[in-house]
Design a protein around this motif. Structure first.
Motif, PDB file in Angstrom:
ATOM      1  N   LEU A  81       0.832  -1.203   0.000  1.00  0.00           N
ATOM      2  CA  LEU A  81       0.000   0.000   0.000  1.00  0.00           C
ATOM      3  C   LEU A  81       0.871   1.260   0.000  1.00  0.00           C
ATOM      4  O   LEU A  81       0.490   2.283  -0.545  1.00  0.00           O
ATOM      5  CB  LEU A  81      -0.932   0.015   1.214  1.00  0.00           C
ATOM      6  N   TYR A  82       2.035   1.188   0.623  1.00  0.00           N
ATOM      7  CA  TYR A  82       2.964   2.320   0.582  1.00  0.00           C
ATOM      8  C   TYR A  82       3.629   2.425  -0.784  1.00  0.00           C
ATOM      9  O   TYR A  82       3.748   3.499  -1.352  1.00  0.00           O
ATOM     10  CB  TYR A  82       4.045   2.169   1.657  1.00  0.00           C
ATOM     11  N   PHE A  83       4.059   1.264  -1.301  1.00  0.00           N
ATOM     12  CA  PHE A  83       4.800   1.297  -2.559  1.00  0.00           C
ATOM     13  C   PHE A  83       3.914   1.702  -3.727  1.00  0.00           C
ATOM     14  O   PHE A  83       4.421   2.114  -4.768  1.00  0.00           O
ATOM     15  CB  PHE A  83       5.452  -0.061  -2.823  1.00  0.00           C
TER      16      PHE A  83
ATOM     17  N   ARG B  13       2.025   4.162  -3.601  1.00  0.00           N
ATOM     18  CA  ARG B  13       1.850   5.612  -3.448  1.00  0.00           C
ATOM     19  C   ARG B  13       2.932   6.350  -4.237  1.00  0.00           C
ATOM     20  O   ARG B  13       3.963   5.755  -4.571  1.00  0.00           O
ATOM     21  CB  ARG B  13       1.949   5.988  -1.959  1.00  0.00           C
TER      22      ARG B  13
END
Lengths: 343, 317
Positions: A149-151, A153
Motif C-alpha cells: 500500500l505504501y509502494f 503511493r
C-alpha cells in the motif's frame, strides 16, 4: 409502483396500499423507482467528489511518514499499552538529571558530565528502547503486509525506509537529548553569573553532539535488524541479542586488556592510558557502544576510566568503523526495501 | 501519445514483456489498450495479471516493450502514475491494530492529500464502500467482507482517476461477492473513475465490465467489449420438449451435423443461415415435435478458456 398515479401529491393517505414508500416525495414525477431511488440518490449526490486541489510532493509525503514513525516510536497514536515502555525509558534517563538538580540546589557541583551522562544506565536504557521500539516502527508493517500500500503511493521504494529512519532517529534523539537538556536546565538554574551559565552551555554542546551520534547509528542498526522479520517479539530478540553480544564481547576484551596491563607492571589503569597496547586500542571496536566511547575519547572527552577503550592513536579508526557500520546498515535497509517493493 | 480525441487512453501497452530473473516469463508481447470505463482483466492464476498491474504501477520494470498509463511511461514516470492510480492488492494488507479511519486517512496522506482533506476523504471513502460506525473500530475485528471494503476505500482515498483492483472478491461469500461487484460497478458508473478488475472468475467480471481483456500465459487471448465477446455465433441452438435423440438422427439424415448440448442440440450454420433454418424447421415438422427454442447461440466468455481452437484463432499477439 405508482407509475401513472394521477395524484402525485396525495400526502395525507397513510393507508394507501402499495404507494407508501417515502412520505415526503410529493413531487416525484411518476418514475417507478422514485420512492426508494431518491433515498439512495441523496447519498450519492452528497457522495463522491474527486480532488483537484494541491497535492503534497514526495518530500512532504516523506516528512509525513517520518512524523508518523516518530510518533509511533513513542506509542503515540497507538493504545495506552504502547506508551508504557517509552515513557518509563525516558523517565529513567531523566532521573539522574533530576537528582543532579537537587544536589546542585543544595550547593553541590554538577555531578554528571553531559557527554558521558550515566554510562551504564544510558547504555542499558537505549538498548531496550531500540530493541523494543524499532520493531514497532518497521516490523508491524511487514507483519500486516501493508508495504504494497505504501509502494503504490507516489513515493520511491527507498523513501519508505528513509522516512522510517528519519522518524526513528528523531525518537532516539529525543531519548538522548531530553535528559541532557534536563540536566542543563537544572544546572543553569543553580548557576550564578553569566560565566557559569556559559560554562554549562559549552559543556552541553559536545554532549548534544554525542547524543546525535548515538541516535543516527542506533536507529540504523535497530531498523535494519528489526526489518528482517515481521514478528515483533522475534525482531526485538534479534536487536537485543546483537547489542548484548557485541557489548559483552567488547567489555570482556576491555576488561582483559586493562587487567593485563596492570599485571604486566605498567602500573594502574591510569598509566595504561598513557601507553595503551595494540590490543587495548582495538578492543573497543566490536560494539556500537564502545565505538561511541572511542570516538568520544578521540575528541578528547571525559575519561570515565573502566570499560572505555583506550583509543590512543586509533581514534580515527573508531570513527571510520562507526561510519562504515552506519553506511552498511543504511545500505542494508535500502536493499531490504528495494527487494520488498518488487515482491 | 495523443490519439485523435486529445486525451490519452487510460492504459496502452506495446509488446509488453516481463521475464523474471529466474527465467519465468510472466508477460510475453502483450499489446492492449484500455479505454475509460470498467475493464475486466481475466486470466487463470499465474496468467500474469499481478505482474501486469505491478508494471502499470511502475514498481516492476518491463523486460521489453512499454506500458503507458494516461500517457505516462510506467518505467520512467512511476511516481506520476501512482499519483493518479489507486491500487487494491489481492492479499491481506491491513494492520489489525488500527482503525479503518486512521489507516485510510494515513494512506490518503501518503498519496499526497493534505491532512484535513485526507481526513474528510477517508470518512467519505469509507462511507462509499458501506462502512459507517464500524470505521472507528480496529480492523482486526472486521469480517473479510469489511476488510475488502477497507482495501477498496484506501485505494479511493488518494482521489485516483484509475483503480487497479486485484481479485477484489477474493475470500468473499456469494452475498459479499455480489455487493462488492455492485460497488465496483457503481464506482465505475457514478464516480467517473476508470477501473481495471483483475480476476480469475469470468462470470463475475462479465457482470460489471464494459470491456474485457483475457490473458493466458502472459499473452493476450482477446481484448474487446463485453458485447462482442458474447456476440452471435455461427451456431443454432434447438430445443424440443421431447424427442431430442430422434431429432438429432433426423437432422443428420438431412445432412446437418448436430451435437447435443445440455438439453438442446447445436447445429453449425452454413452459408447465410437461411438454408440451415429451413432444414431444421422441416426436420422438426416432419417428426411433429414440439419446438420450444430455436435461436442463434451467443458466445459465452468461458469458451475463451475452454476451447483451444478458438483460442488460437483469437490470439492477437
Amino acid at each position: 409502483m405508482s407509475v401513472e398515479t394521477p395524484a402525485p401529491g396525495a400526502p395525507g393517505a397513510p393507508g394507501a396500499p402499495g404507494t407508501s414508500g417515502a412520505p415526503g416525495t410529493s413531487g416525484a414525477p411518476g418514475t417507478a423507482e422514485a420512492p426508494t431511488g431518491s433515498g439512495a440518490g441523496v447519498i450519492h449526490d452528497l457522495g463522491y467528489r474527486g480532488y483537484d486541489g494541491p497535492r503534497l510532493g514526495r518530500r512532504q509525503i516523506i516528512t509525513a511518514l517520518a512524523w508518523h514513525s516518530f510518533r509511533s516510536s513513542f506509542g503515540l497514536g497507538r493504545g495506552a499499552k504502547a506508551k508504557i515502555l517509552p515513557a518509563i525509558a525516558l523517565i529513567a534517563l531523566c532521573l539522574p538529571a533530576i537528582v543532579n538538580a537537587y544536589t546542585m540546589s543544595a550547593g553541590g557541583p554538577r555531578l554528571i558530565s553531559y557527554d558521558v551522562y550515566v554510562a551504564t544506565l544510558r547504555d542499558l536504557v537505549m538498548m531496550i528502547f531500540v530493541a523494543v521500539q524499532a520493531p514497532e516502527v518497521v516490523s508491524r508493517d511487514i507483519r500486516s503486509r501493508v508495504l504494497p500500500l505504501y509502494f503504490s503511493r507516489p513515493i520511491r521504494p527507498g523513501d519508505y525506509p528513509l522516512a522510517k529512519y528519519l522518524g526513528f532517529t528523531g525518537a532516539c534523539l529525543v531519548m538522548m537529548e531530553v535528559p541532557m537538556l534536563a540536566l542543563y536546565a537544572g544546572s543553569v538554574a543553580n548557576s550564578h553569573g553569566g560565566s557559569a551559565v556559559w560554562a554549562q552551555t559549552r559543556a552541553l554542546i559536545p554532549g548534544l553532539l554525542v547524543g546525535l551520534m548515538w541516535a543516527i547509528v542506533l536507529a540504523a542498526i535497530g531498523l535494519l535488524l528489526a526489518s528482517v522479520t515481521g514478528r515483533r517479539a522475534f525482531a526485538t530478540g534479534v536487536v537485543a541479542i546483537f547489542f548484548l553480544l557485541t557489548y559483552t564481547l567488547a567489555e570482556i576484551l576491555l576488561q582483559i586488556e586493562t587487567a593485563t596491563a596492570v599485571v604486566k607492571g605498567r602500573g594502574s589503569p591510569l598509566t595504561a592510558l598513557t601507553a595503551p597496547s595494540l590490543a587495548e586500542k582495538v578492543s573497543g571496536l566490536f560494539s556500537p557502544f564502545t565505538l561511541f566511547d572511542g570516538v568520544r575519547m578521540w575528541f578528547g572527552a571525559t575519561d570515565i576510566g573502566d570499560g572505555v577503550p583506550k583509543v590512543g592513536g586509533f581514534g580515527a579508526v573508531y570513527a571510520i568503523v562507526l561510519i562504515v557500520l552506519l553506511a552498511g546498515c543504511l545500505a542494508g535497509l535500502l536493499a531490504r526495501y528495494r527487494k520488498a517493493a518488487l515482491s | 501519445m495523443n490519439p485523435p480525441n486529445g486525451a490519452p487512453p487510460v492504459i496502452t501497452t506495446d509488446a509488453l514483456t516481463k521475464v523474471y530473473p529466474g527465467g519465468v516469463t510472466a508477460l510475453s508481447g502483450l499489446t492492449v489498450r484500455v479505454e475509460p470505463g470498467v475493464t475486466g482483466l481475466i486470466g487463470a492464476n499465474g496468467a500474469g495479471k499481478s505482474t501486469f498491474i505491478k508494471i502499470l504501477l511502475g514498481l516492476l520494470a518491463p523486460s521489453g516493450g512499454a506500458a503507458r498509463v494516461f500517457g505516462h511511461d510506467s518505467d520512467a514516470e512511476g511516481e506520476r502514475i501512482r499519483q493518479l492510480v489507486g491500487y487494491m492488492p489481492e492479499h491481506d494488507c491491513l494492520p489489525p491494530d488500527m482503525s479503518a479511519t486512521e489507516l485510510v486517512t494515513h494512506l490518503g496522506r501518503m498519496s499526497g492529500i493534505p491532512k484535513t482533506v485526507a481526513r474528510e476523504r477517508a470518512a467519505e471513502s469509507l462511507r462509499h464502500v458501506g462502512l459507517h460506525e464500524e470505521r472507528y473500530r480496529q480492523i482486526g475485528t472486521y469480517s473479510t467482507g469489511m476488510k475488502q471494503r477497507v482495501k477498496l476505500a484506501q485505494a479511493l482515498a488518494g482521489a485516483p482517476r484509475l483503480l487497479l483492483l486485484d481479485e477484489p472478491t477474493n475470500g468473499l461469500d456469494p452475498a459479499g461477492r455480489n455487493s462488492m461487484l455492485e460497488l465496483i460497478a457503481r464506482i465505475g458508473e457514478e464516480f467517473g473513475i476508470s477501473i481495471v478488475v483483475a480476476s480469475h472468475l469470468l462470470g463475475e467480471v462479465e457482470r460489471v465490465c464494459d470491456h474485457l481483456i483475457a490473458i493466458d500465459g502472459g499473452r493476450l487471448l482477446r481484448a474487446d467489449t463485453i458485447d462482442s465477446f458474447t456476440q452471435d455465433s455461427q451456431t443454432l441452438m434447438i430445443e424440443v420438449t421431447s424427442g431430442t435423440a430422434e431429432l438429432r438422427a433426423e437432422l443428420e439424415g438431412r445432412g446437418l451435423s448436430a451435437r447435443p448440448y445440455q438439453r438442446a442440440l447445436l447445429v453449425p450454420i452454413e452459408g447465410d443461415g437461411d438454408g440451415t433454418y429451413d432444414t431444421v424447421l422441416d426436420g422438426v415438422a416432419a417428426l411433429g415435435l414440439p419446438l420450444s427454442r430455436l435461436e442463434r447461440r451467443r458466445h459465452q466468455v468461458e469458451e475463451l478458456f475452454r476451447d483451444d481452437d478458438q483460442r488460437e484463432a483469437a490470439d492477437v499477439r
